[in-house]
Design a protein around this motif. Structure first.
Motif, PDB file in Angstrom:
ATOM      1  N   GLU A 324       0.827  -1.204   0.000  1.00 12.26           N
ATOM      2  CA  GLU A 324       0.000   0.000   0.000  1.00 12.26           C
ATOM      3  C   GLU A 324       0.866   1.259   0.000  1.00 12.26           C
ATOM      4  O   GLU A 324       0.582   2.225  -0.713  1.00 12.26           O
ATOM      5  CB  GLU A 324      -0.934   0.017   1.213  1.00 12.26           C
ATOM      6  CG  GLU A 324      -2.137  -0.895   1.046  1.00 12.26           C
ATOM      7  CD  GLU A 324      -2.846  -1.161   2.370  1.00 12.26           C
ATOM      8  OE1 GLU A 324      -3.771  -1.977   2.369  1.00 12.26           O
ATOM      9  OE2 GLU A 324      -2.455  -0.555   3.394  1.00 12.26           O
ATOM     10  N   ASP A 327       2.481   1.696  -3.278  1.00  9.93           N
ATOM     11  CA  ASP A 327       1.474   2.186  -4.205  1.00  9.93           C
ATOM     12  C   ASP A 327       1.313   3.702  -4.092  1.00  9.93           C
ATOM     13  O   ASP A 327       1.193   4.399  -5.088  1.00  9.93           O
ATOM     14  CB  ASP A 327       0.144   1.479  -3.891  1.00  9.93           C
ATOM     15  CG  ASP A 327      -0.987   1.990  -4.744  1.00  9.93           C
ATOM     16  OD1 ASP A 327      -1.071   1.558  -5.889  1.00  9.93           O
ATOM     17  OD2 ASP A 327      -1.759   2.836  -4.234  1.00  9.93           O
ATOM     18  N   LEU A 328       1.359   4.198  -2.839  1.00  8.87           N
ATOM     19  CA  LEU A 328       1.217   5.637  -2.625  1.00  8.87           C
ATOM     20  C   LEU A 328       2.416   6.388  -3.198  1.00  8.87           C
ATOM     21  O   LEU A 328       2.266   7.454  -3.783  1.00  8.87           O
ATOM     22  CB  LEU A 328       1.068   5.920  -1.114  1.00  8.87           C
ATOM     23  CG  LEU A 328       1.141   7.373  -0.666  1.00  8.87           C
ATOM     24  CD1 LEU A 328      -0.042   8.164  -1.209  1.00  8.87           C
ATOM     25  CD2 LEU A 328       1.162   7.472   0.851  1.00  8.87           C
ATOM     26  N   TYR A 329       3.608   5.820  -3.005  1.00  9.13           N
ATOM     27  CA  TYR A 329       4.824   6.549  -3.373  1.00  9.13           C
ATOM     28  C   TYR A 329       5.280   6.323  -4.810  1.00  9.13           C
ATOM     29  O   TYR A 329       6.146   7.032  -5.289  1.00  9.13           O
ATOM     30  CB  TYR A 329       5.962   6.186  -2.406  1.00  9.13           C
ATOM     31  CG  TYR A 329       5.900   7.000  -1.137  1.00  9.13           C
ATOM     32  CD1 TYR A 329       6.488   8.254  -1.100  1.00  9.13           C
ATOM     33  CD2 TYR A 329       5.234   6.543  -0.018  1.00  9.13           C
ATOM     34  CE1 TYR A 329       6.428   9.031   0.045  1.00  9.13           C
ATOM     35  CE2 TYR A 329       5.168   7.299   1.142  1.00  9.13           C
ATOM     36  CZ  TYR A 329       5.768   8.544   1.156  1.00  9.13           C
ATOM     37  OH  TYR A 329       5.700   9.308   2.277  1.00  9.13           O
ATOM     38  N   PRO A 331       4.045   6.866  -7.874  1.00  7.69           N
ATOM     39  CA  PRO A 331       4.019   7.991  -8.815  1.00  7.69           C
ATOM     40  C   PRO A 331       5.067   9.057  -8.487  1.00  7.69           C
ATOM     41  O   PRO A 331       5.732   9.568  -9.374  1.00  7.69           O
ATOM     42  CB  PRO A 331       2.602   8.550  -8.639  1.00  7.69           C
ATOM     43  CG  PRO A 331       1.805   7.434  -8.065  1.00  7.69           C
ATOM     44  CD  PRO A 331       2.739   6.664  -7.217  1.00  7.69           C
ATOM     45  N   LEU A 332       5.224   9.351  -7.193  1.00  8.53           N
ATOM     46  CA  LEU A 332       6.200  10.354  -6.779  1.00  8.53           C
ATOM     47  C   LEU A 332       7.604   9.906  -7.161  1.00  8.53           C
ATOM     48  O   LEU A 332       8.403  10.676  -7.708  1.00  8.53           O
ATOM     49  CB  LEU A 332       6.116  10.573  -5.262  1.00  8.53           C
ATOM     50  CG  LEU A 332       7.124  11.562  -4.689  1.00  8.53           C
ATOM     51  CD1 LEU A 332       6.728  12.989  -5.038  1.00  8.53           C
ATOM     52  CD2 LEU A 332       7.253  11.406  -3.186  1.00  8.53           C
ATOM     53  N   ALA A 334       8.379   7.769  -9.471  1.00 13.63           N
ATOM     54  CA  ALA A 334       8.500   7.763 -10.929  1.00 13.63           C
ATOM     55  C   ALA A 334       8.829   9.165 -11.450  1.00 13.63           C
ATOM     56  O   ALA A 334       9.631   9.324 -12.363  1.00 13.63           O
ATOM     57  CB  ALA A 334       7.208   7.249 -11.554  1.00 13.63           C
ATOM     58  N   ARG A 358       3.063   1.124   9.264  1.00 15.22           N
ATOM     59  CA  ARG A 358       2.839   1.837   8.011  1.00 15.22           C
ATOM     60  C   ARG A 358       3.621   3.150   8.035  1.00 15.22           C
ATOM     61  O   ARG A 358       4.248   3.544   7.061  1.00 15.22           O
ATOM     62  CB  ARG A 358       1.344   2.108   7.826  1.00 15.22           C
ATOM     63  CG  ARG A 358       1.021   2.764   6.499  1.00 15.22           C
ATOM     64  CD  ARG A 358      -0.469   2.869   6.263  1.00 15.22           C
ATOM     65  NE  ARG A 358      -1.057   1.613   5.868  1.00 15.22           N
ATOM     66  CZ  ARG A 358      -1.997   0.984   6.536  1.00 15.22           C
ATOM     67  NH1 ARG A 358      -2.469   1.505   7.640  1.00 15.22           N
ATOM     68  NH2 ARG A 358      -2.471  -0.157   6.122  1.00 15.22           N
ATOM     69  N   SER A 362       6.544   4.108   5.446  1.00 14.58           N
ATOM     70  CA  SER A 362       6.416   5.272   4.575  1.00 14.58           C
ATOM     71  C   SER A 362       7.551   6.250   4.843  1.00 14.58           C
ATOM     72  O   SER A 362       8.086   6.861   3.918  1.00 14.58           O
ATOM     73  CB  SER A 362       5.056   5.938   4.756  1.00 14.58           C
ATOM     74  OG  SER A 362       4.989   6.610   5.980  1.00 14.58           O
ATOM     75  N   ASP A 366      10.033   7.275   1.996  1.00 15.64           N
ATOM     76  CA  ASP A 366      10.098   8.718   1.792  1.00 15.64           C
ATOM     77  C   ASP A 366      11.556   9.198   1.823  1.00 15.64           C
ATOM     78  O   ASP A 366      12.010   9.932   0.952  1.00 15.64           O
ATOM     79  CB  ASP A 366       9.285   9.392   2.904  1.00 15.64           C
ATOM     80  CG  ASP A 366       8.870  10.801   2.548  1.00 15.64           C
ATOM     81  OD1 ASP A 366       7.884  10.942   1.821  1.00 15.64           O
ATOM     82  OD2 ASP A 366       9.544  11.742   2.993  1.00 15.64           O
TER      83      ASP A 366
END
Lengths: 470, 223
Positions: A324, A327-329, A331-332, A334, A358, A362, A366
């Motif tokens: 999860e 999945d959130l990170y 696009p960032l 990329a 979590r 993250s 990050d």
């Protein structure tokens, strides 16, 4: 109950010594008493036998004649230590070696003299205690009689009385000596305690550098001093850490506050267009975000430190949580030319607090993206060995210089400070992330490990205890 | 709609009052617990925003007193202490929701909406925003009759925006609701995600539906 330990030690020493002394004296006295009486008894028995022989071998049948002879032999002194008596079987006196014999006649305790063996008894007349030895004898010429030897116990009594006196004196002296001795011992052993108390009294929050004196005797009290000093050392270090932390926290809060105040004052310094003002407010909101995050992190860290942050652990699919977050990170990442790679087939289950883990994952992803400094790859792998499950997050970034690596867990420490706190932009990192991650993992019974090679990348390992089977 | 704000901090009270008024909600403000109970008893409010640390009577006792009087209006507690037992205590006293200070006005509005809607919930399906049709049950999205393929997470994000159509959602709210994250990463992950979604929803259409509210967040709206 006496309050002072010194008094208690003194009293205890005194009473123990006294008790031992009394016991020893009592044993000596009883021993002496028993041995003296046994001596007397065996002496009397011998005398009885001798007296019996005399009567046996006496040619003369006349008892009066025998009495005279015995009196002559014993010197016939009245009140002599040893008296021979001959009684008939009813206890009536037949002959006596004492001309002033005043014992009861007939002898009241004659029944004790029946049987073959000699019997003994105590008797008390007006002067002193006496020991009687009675022997039942049947003579050819005189028939059934009782041969009696009587010993006046004056000398024995005197010896015992002397013994009692000596014992009393010994107990008395022992009491005095042990009292003063105990006092000296107590004072000497408590002296370092008094010194410790005195110096401990001077230790305050402001004077934590003070230490208690060591006696150097390597005894328990010295050990206590060492333990106290160790404790003070730890408290001192802890307080210094808190002071440093508070100062750092204030400093960190000051940075966005300065920016906020500056932007606001600048905006009001002359008339501005709505667009300009909107831009100022928008920038302010970024700083508010940072301030909120700093206070949230500080609060969380304080609660983790105090052990007050509750862990709501449940068996969780760690790979799902990681998925999860990835999945959130993605696009960032990329956008920065970074590939987030996770083996889709590997799974990991552990008993964890999902929200907190979590947060850890993250934070770490990050960081990996933030410090990559260019295109690269972040690989996430799971592994299990006996007892632990590990989530390894490896990046191909620039790595952490070896001299900085030991400090990365320190609060408010940031690698490459110049970049992360550039004045043109609100800080994207506040330097508490790794400290929080480690605290969270340690609360789980796990740990966070970082290895890094400059120019090659950084490996972060999230270690969780493997308390359930995957 | 009418709301009661019980808050002693003048700055906080006036900012809440301001943003509720802007959302067309009538507002009464009470500066202490006693005044709060009195107003809550006299007027029928749709929602009560209640600070937990108040002079005279604290928030917990205010909720209990109002509930004892039969006041049924939903209550949102505001607390600076986000200790778990505080939340539990607040909810146990009869409050319906809580918010930890500092909070954004958009979040407060979203929670008020959610609470008020809870009593009169009509599950609309499909949700229509302009020419965008979102079938929440079939998990099917189309715009101007053309089907749009979304990943599960993108669908969740769009659904959240659609359920709050016309209302601004902050980045933090989106992170919390869609990704279950309860911290602000300070990086622009949400913005990047939103850019991806926007590409699929708005790209190639004349009127954009997803709007960025600068500095605050995002809103789905057909102007």
């Amino acid at each position: 109950m006496p309050r002072s330990v010194r008094t208690r030690i003194t009293l205890l020493a005194t009473s123990v010594t006294l008790g031992i002394c009394v016991l020893v004296c009592a044993a000596v006295y009883v021993g002496l008493y028993l041995s003296l009486h046994r001596e007397v008894d065996s002496f009397l028995q011998g005398e009885v036998r001798e007296f019996q022989a005399i009567i046996q071998h006496e040619e003369d049948d006349d008892l009066k004649e025998i009495e005279r002879e015995i009196r002559a032999e014993l010197g016939g002194r009245p009140g002599a230590d040893l008296t021979f008596r001959l009684l008939d079987k009813h206890g009536r006196l037949l002959i006596t070696s004492d001309p002033e014999d005043s014992f009861p006649n007939p002898w009241p305790m004659v029944h004790t003299a029946s049987g073959a063996t000699a019997s003994f008894e105590f008797f008390r007349d007006t002067h002193s205690s006496l020991r009687f030895c009675n022997q039942h004898v049947t003579f050819d010429r005189h028939g059934d009689v009782i041969v009696q030897a009587v010993y006046r116990l004056d000398r024995v009594e005197r010896s015992l009385a002397l013994c009692r006196w000596v014992c009393a004196l010994a107990v008395f002296l022992a009491a005095i000596l042990s009292y003063f001795g105990g006092k000296v011992v107590a004072r000497n052993s408590m002296r370092p305690v008094a010194a410790i108390t005195q110096s401990a009294r001077n230790v305050t929050a402001k004077q934590l550098s003070l230490r208690v004196p060591r006696s150097g005797a390597n005894d328990e009290i010295d050990e206590l001093a060492v333990t106290l000093n160790d404790m003070l050392e730890r408290i001192d270090a802890g307080v210094q850490r808190i002071q440093q932390f508070t100062a750092d926290a204030a400093h960190e809060l000051r940075t966005p506050l300065t920016a906020l105040r500056g932007t606001a004052e600048f905006a009001l310094s002359q008339p501005r267009s709505v667009e300009q003002l909107s831009a100022v407010i928008e920038r302010s909101l970024e700083y508010y975000r940072v301030l909120t995050r700093i206070t949230d992190d500080l609060l969380l860290l304080a609660r983790l430190d105090a052990g007050q942050e509750p862990l709501r652990t449940e068996p969780c699919s760690v790979d799902t949580i990681v998925d999860e977050v990835v999945d959130l990170y993605r696009p960032l990442a990329a956008d920065h030319g970074i590939e987030l790679r996770m083996d889709p087939t590997s799974t990991l289950t552990a008993s964890i607090d999902p929200g907190k883990i979590r947060r850890v994952i993250s934070n770490l992803i990050d960081n990996a993206i933030k410090y990559m400094g260019g295109p690269g790859r972040v690989t996430i792998e799971f592994s299990t060995s006996n007892g632990t499950s590990t989530i390894r997050i490896a990046d191909t970034g620039s790595g952490i210089p070896p001299n900085e690596l030991p400090h990365v867990f320190e609060r408010f420490y940031r690698v490459d400070r110049a970049r992360s706190a550039s004045p043109a932009d609100a800080p994207r990192s506040i330097g508490l992330g790794l400290a929080i991650c480690r605290s969270i993992l340690q609360a789980h019974g796990g740990d966070l490990r970082i290895e890094s090679t400059l120019g090659r990348g950084t490996d972060v390992s999230v270690v969780l205890p493997r308390n359930i089977e995957s | 709609m009418r709301a009661l704000v019980v808050e002693d901090e003048v700055g906080v009270a006036s900012f809440i009052e301001g943003c509720l008024r802007e959302a067309s909600i009538a507002v009464d403000v009470a500066a202490d617990g006693q005044a709060g109970i009195q107003l809550g008893r006299e007027n029928a409010y749709d929602v009560i925003v209640l600070d937990l640390m108040l002079p005279i009577r604290d928030g917990f006792s205010v909720v209990r007193a109002l509930r004892a009087e039969g006041v049924k209006a939903p209550v949102i507690c505001l607390t600076a202490r986000d200790a778990v037992d505080d939340r539990v205590k607040g909810l146990d006293s009869g409050a319906d929701d809580y918010m930890v200070k500092p909070f954004s006005p958009a979040e407060l509005l979203a929670r008020i909406r959610a609470l008020v809607r809870r009593t009169s919930a009509i599950a609309t399906n499909p949700i229509r925003v302009g020419d965008l049709v979102i079938d929440v049950v079939a998990r099917h999205v189309e715009r101007a009759g053309r089907r749009i393929d979304l990943s599960a997470r993108e669908f969740a994000l769009l659904e959240y925006l659609a359920r709050n159509v016309g209302h601004v959602l902050t980045r933090y709210m989106i992170l919390e609701k869609v990704w279950d994250m309860n911290q602000d990463p300070l990086t622009n992950v949400v913005d990047v995600q939103m850019t991806r979604l926007r590409k699929k929803i708005d790209h190639g259409y004349a009127t954009p539906l997803i709007h960025t509210v600068r500095g605050v967040g995002f809103v789905l709206r057909a102007d």
